[in-house]
Design a protein around this motif. Structure first.
Motif, PDB file in Angstrom:
ATOM      1  N   VAL A 177       1.090  -1.342  -0.068  1.00 34.20           N
ATOM      2  CA  VAL A 177       0.178  -0.063  -0.205  1.00 34.20           C
ATOM      3  C   VAL A 177       0.854   1.154  -0.019  1.00 34.20           C
ATOM      4  O   VAL A 177       0.575   2.179  -0.826  1.00 34.20           O
ATOM      5  N   THR A 178       1.886   1.262   0.688  1.00 31.59           N
ATOM      6  CA  THR A 178       2.801   2.370   0.791  1.00 31.59           C
ATOM      7  C   THR A 178       3.445   2.735  -0.574  1.00 31.59           C
ATOM      8  O   THR A 178       3.359   3.669  -1.150  1.00 31.59           O
ATOM      9  N   LEU A 179       3.871   1.737  -1.220  1.00 35.27           N
ATOM     10  CA  LEU A 179       4.423   1.676  -2.565  1.00 35.27           C
ATOM     11  C   LEU A 179       3.412   2.092  -3.573  1.00 35.27           C
ATOM     12  O   LEU A 179       3.684   3.057  -4.695  1.00 35.27           O
ATOM     13  N   ALA A 180       1.851   1.769  -3.530  1.00 39.73           N
ATOM     14  CA  ALA A 180       1.088   2.193  -4.286  1.00 39.73           C
ATOM     15  C   ALA A 180       0.636   3.465  -4.201  1.00 39.73           C
ATOM     16  O   ALA A 180      -0.380   3.993  -4.862  1.00 39.73           O
ATOM     17  N   THR A 181       0.836   4.222  -2.891  1.00 37.04           N
ATOM     18  CA  THR A 181       0.107   5.570  -2.511  1.00 37.04           C
ATOM     19  C   THR A 181       1.152   6.568  -2.522  1.00 37.04           C
ATOM     20  O   THR A 181       0.932   7.689  -2.083  1.00 37.04           O
ATOM     21  N   GLU A 182       2.531   6.144  -2.697  1.00 38.63           N
ATOM     22  CA  GLU A 182       3.374   7.295  -2.574  1.00 38.63           C
ATOM     23  C   GLU A 182       3.053   8.436  -3.680  1.00 38.63           C
ATOM     24  O   GLU A 182       2.440   8.614  -4.606  1.00 38.63           O
ATOM     25  N   GLU A 183       3.750   9.541  -3.246  1.00 35.69           N
ATOM     26  CA  GLU A 183       3.595  11.030  -4.095  1.00 35.69           C
ATOM     27  C   GLU A 183       4.581  10.680  -5.205  1.00 35.69           C
ATOM     28  O   GLU A 183       5.681  10.158  -5.174  1.00 35.69           O
ATOM     29  N   PRO A 184       3.838  11.425  -6.433  1.00 39.26           N
ATOM     30  CA  PRO A 184       4.988  11.530  -7.726  1.00 39.26           C
ATOM     31  C   PRO A 184       6.321  11.840  -7.123  1.00 39.26           C
ATOM     32  O   PRO A 184       6.430  12.675  -6.443  1.00 39.26           O
ATOM     33  N   GLY A 185       7.554  11.315  -7.880  1.00 36.14           N
ATOM     34  CA  GLY A 185       8.865  11.434  -7.531  1.00 36.14           C
ATOM     35  C   GLY A 185       9.127  10.588  -6.531  1.00 36.14           C
ATOM     36  O   GLY A 185      10.507  10.784  -6.417  1.00 36.14           O
ATOM     37  N   ALA A 186       8.594   9.648  -5.997  1.00 38.47           N
ATOM     38  CA  ALA A 186       9.289   8.675  -4.986  1.00 38.47           C
ATOM     39  C   ALA A 186      10.221   8.084  -5.773  1.00 38.47           C
ATOM     40  O   ALA A 186      10.166   7.624  -6.863  1.00 38.47           O
ATOM     41  N   GLY A 187      10.781   7.200  -4.960  1.00 40.27           N
ATOM     42  CA  GLY A 187      11.965   6.512  -5.427  1.00 40.27           C
ATOM     43  C   GLY A 187      11.712   5.325  -6.448  1.00 40.27           C
ATOM     44  O   GLY A 187      10.499   4.900  -6.139  1.00 40.27           O
ATOM     45  N   THR A 188      12.487   4.772  -7.143  1.00 44.68           N
ATOM     46  CA  THR A 188      12.278   3.617  -7.949  1.00 44.68           C
ATOM     47  C   THR A 188      13.334   2.579  -7.735  1.00 44.68           C
ATOM     48  O   THR A 188      14.473   2.877  -7.336  1.00 44.68           O
ATOM     49  N   GLY A 189      13.231   1.136  -8.358  1.00 42.16           N
ATOM     50  CA  GLY A 189      14.156   0.317  -7.995  1.00 42.16           C
ATOM     51  C   GLY A 189      14.622  -0.389  -6.601  1.00 42.16           C
ATOM     52  O   GLY A 189      15.425  -0.740  -6.160  1.00 42.16           O
ATOM     53  N   ARG A 190      13.313   0.104  -5.671  1.00 45.61           N
ATOM     54  CA  ARG A 190      13.591  -0.260  -4.120  1.00 45.61           C
ATOM     55  C   ARG A 190      13.222  -1.674  -3.770  1.00 45.61           C
ATOM     56  O   ARG A 190      12.145  -2.162  -4.387  1.00 45.61           O
ATOM     57  N   PHE A 191      13.531  -2.168  -2.691  1.00 50.24           N
ATOM     58  CA  PHE A 191      12.875  -3.083  -2.133  1.00 50.24           C
ATOM     59  C   PHE A 191      12.439  -2.904  -0.506  1.00 50.24           C
ATOM     60  O   PHE A 191      13.157  -2.584   0.233  1.00 50.24           O
ATOM     61  N   LEU A 192      10.983  -2.873  -0.439  1.00 49.95           N
ATOM     62  CA  LEU A 192      10.659  -2.276   0.776  1.00 49.95           C
ATOM     63  C   LEU A 192       9.575  -3.318   1.720  1.00 49.95           C
ATOM     64  O   LEU A 192       8.811  -4.177   0.951  1.00 49.95           O
ATOM     65  N   SER A 193       9.972  -3.515   2.818  1.00 50.37           N
ATOM     66  CA  SER A 193       9.080  -4.017   3.880  1.00 50.37           C
ATOM     67  C   SER A 193       8.325  -3.262   4.649  1.00 50.37           C
ATOM     68  O   SER A 193       8.409  -1.811   4.420  1.00 50.37           O
ATOM     69  N   ARG A 194       7.547  -3.422   5.513  1.00 53.42           N
ATOM     70  CA  ARG A 194       6.682  -2.654   6.307  1.00 53.42           C
ATOM     71  C   ARG A 194       7.546  -1.954   7.384  1.00 53.42           C
ATOM     72  O   ARG A 194       7.209  -1.019   8.000  1.00 53.42           O
TER      73      ARG A 194
END
Length: 232
Positions: free
Chosen positions: A208-225
């Motif tokens: 949900v965090t990755l789906a709702t980030e603001e434009p310009g947030a980073g790419t190519g990341r691996f994210l957990s909660r």
């Protein structure tokens, strides 16, 4: 209005992701192979069901055409569909076993991204979220203090390692689309006979965090909660 397409959204993490993103104001499209479950999820959550089998090129193409005809674009694509494959002793694994897991967890993602790219390119801020796993991390699966180290899932772990790397490569190659991977963590779902210690809501936090980030947030990341993972 953000239009979000989720594969494998009829149950588990996909369904909970759909529910939460609808609460965020997204127009959610429930992608699922099982029509009965997909339609039920759509009715219950207030989403539209779109049939898709990520192992079938014709089905994936038809799903993209369906969305093109109805919504006209996709802002967020969440590749959530996945299978575990055989667990435990790997001595009896076959090539067919490996192909079946990779066909869903890796090749299915390639099929879906390729088919949906024209729809994503119509978005002002296109996003792809690949649901990977810490089970594909060398560090996590070798750390005796982590639950990932206590599971033998040869094909699942290999497929998720491949998916995380695939994510970084897509991020490098498709610079106009934000593409990241999410690690849900050990979450209680049908996938693991509800043995996980996290709730399904906790398991969808990174997605949900990755789906709702603001434009310009980073790419190519691996994210957990808990934050970004230095994948290794």
């Amino acid at each position: 209005m953000t239009i979000t397409f989720i594969t494998g959204a009829n149950k588990g993490l996909g369904r909970e992701t759909a529910r939460r993103l609808i609460e965020h104001g997204h127009t959610v499209l429930i992608g699922a192979r099982n029509r009965e479950q997909g339609e039920e999820a759509g009715v219950t959550l207030g989403a539209r069901y779109v049939p898709i089998d990520v192992t079938d090129q014709a089905s994936v193409a038809a799903a993209a055409a369906n969305v093109a005809a109805h919504e006209g674009r996709v802002d967020v694509l969440i590749n959530n569909a996945g299978v575990s494959g055989p667990l435990g002793d790997p001595s009896g694994l076959t090539a067919a076993d490996a192909l079946a897991v990779l066909d869903v967890n890796v090749i299915g993602v390639v099929r879906t991204i390729t088919a949906f790219l024209p729809l994503l390119c119509r978005s002002e801020d296109p996003v792809i979220v690949n649901v990977s796993s810490g089970m594909g991390s060398l560090a996590f699966t070798h750390d005796p203090d982590r639950p990932e180290s206590r599971v033998v899932a040869p094909l699942y772990t290999a497929s998720k390692a491949a998916l995380t790397m695939l994510t970084t490569q897509y991020a490098k190659g498709l610079k106009d689309i934000r593409i990241n991977a999410a690690d849900p963590g050990y979450t209680a779902t049908d996938f693991n006979a509800h043995s996980g210690f996290q709730t399904v809501t906790e398991g969808t936090d990174a997605i949900v965090t990755l789906a709702t980030e603001e434009p310009g947030a980073g790419t190519g990341r691996f994210l957990s909660r808990h934050g970004e993972i230095a994948w290794s």
